[in-house]
Design a protein around this motif. Sequence first.
Motif, short mmCIF file in Angstrom:
data_model
loop_
_atom_site.label_atom_id
_atom_site.label_comp_id
_atom_site.label_asym_id
_atom_site.label_seq_id
_atom_site.Cartn_x
_atom_site.Cartn_y
_atom_site.Cartn_z
N GLN A 226 0.81 -1.23 0.01
CA GLN A 226 -0.01 -0.05 0.02
C GLN A 226 0.92 1.25 0.08
OE1 GLN A 226 -2.82 -0.08 3.13
NE2 GLN A 226 -3.24 -2.18 3.07
N LEU A 266 -5.84 0.84 8.23
CA LEU A 266 -5.05 0.07 7.09
C LEU A 266 -4.46 -1.08 7.76
CD1 LEU A 266 -5.30 3.51 6.52
CD2 LEU A 266 -3.47 2.89 4.85
N THR A 275 2.01 5.37 4.27
CA THR A 275 0.98 6.21 4.69
C THR A 275 1.09 7.78 4.86
OG1 THR A 275 -0.18 4.31 5.46
CG2 THR A 275 -1.16 6.39 5.81
N SER A 277 -1.18 10.84 6.26
CA SER A 277 -2.56 11.20 6.73
C SER A 277 -2.61 12.35 7.41
CB SER A 277 -3.00 10.14 7.60
OG SER A 277 -4.26 10.16 8.07
N VAL A 312 -2.46 2.03 11.46
CA VAL A 312 -1.77 1.47 10.31
C VAL A 312 -0.88 0.11 10.78
CG1 VAL A 312 0.09 1.74 8.51
CG2 VAL A 312 -1.78 3.73 9.21
#
Length: 415
Positions: A226, A266, A275, A277, A312
């Motif tokens: 991801q 996630l 990530t 955010s 996460v």
Amino acid sequence: MAKHALIRLAGTIAATTLCVAAAATEAAAQDGTIVLNEQLQLGDILSGQTLNVVDAQDQVTVSTSAQGNAFSGAVENDSITVSSDQDMRGDSTARSDVTLGGDTDGVVNVITQAGGNYLAASAYDAGLTVEATQSNTGGLVSATSEVGDSDARLLAGGSVNASAVSNTTALYGEGSAIDGSIDQSSSATVRSFSRIQSQYVPAETAVTSESTINAVAVTSGQTSGQALTINQTSTSDFVEADASANAGNAWDLASRARASANRAVLSNQGGSVVTTSSQENSSFVRAAALTTAYDYGRAEARATGAGNELSVGNNDIYVEIDNTQINSGGVDVSATFSGTNGYDVYVGADAVGNSVTGYACSECEGYLEARNSQTNSGDVSAQATTVVAGSNRAVITGANAVGNSASFYVSRPTH
């Protein structure tokens, strides 16, 4: 007060893992399918059911939903780029009213859902790139479930649920690379209310209520990866969730309420997770759970509320998080039990302004790098109330209120 931190938790890592995955995803996106989605909802969406049932000999199942904009797609053995713009400007309300008289022999299941914008995409041995924008400027997103009667006897128990979400993005992958950006904003009021009233319930029964303004859920496994940027902004007046479970005599009765302004979860295994955010909330957050029973075996009331939440996790070696959270909305959480004679009581209330959790796999010598900034200026309150008028065996209660919470670790799940 703002808190800034750079945290590294490391074992060893093959640095090429992330670069190769990112390059493969970019190449796949260039050759794959492109989907352009634009949705605008101007009017109100209303859904409702009313049932009056006496002495039902089998199950009672009720499902009610109202949704403004919805998109779903999937890709297998290829790649896809989804560019989506969803705009909700009306109200979305769903309601279930179920009156149960006499004896209900079967399980009772009632679920009511209301949503503004919804996007779901899945990838299987593929590449998935998502560029999603969701905006809700409507007045209200509301879900209500009312079940039972003062003389209702629910002999097989059941579940009663109400769920309201202004914006939802859900992504899933197996053996796939997921990347892109998600931008959510909402000024709509979000509320859910779920209640059951009964005379006698000799089986497990749960009443749940959940309200979220902006929600992102990304799950991937089997050598997936991801790389996502997530922006969530909530400016509504308030978001609230109420759950109420009530019985004269209950064997196993629970009420559970959860309210969140911005929430992103996630999880991944078999690849890297990167990530970025940003979550900002000015909405008032309220969650309340109430359980009442004159006689009871096990009784529970649990409520959770949060301004901004980010989780996460990766069951592999690499996690990178760049997190910013700003909460100016108040958070008020209460959990209450009231009864007379019984056995075990569990009451819990948890409230937090900003919360972030990040973790990587320890058995594979994981590496976690986190940059974290959290600012909370809103009041945060958690209250647990327990009243036992007669006698019982055990009472276990807890109330926790936190302004900013950050947890980063590389450890086994059982440690």
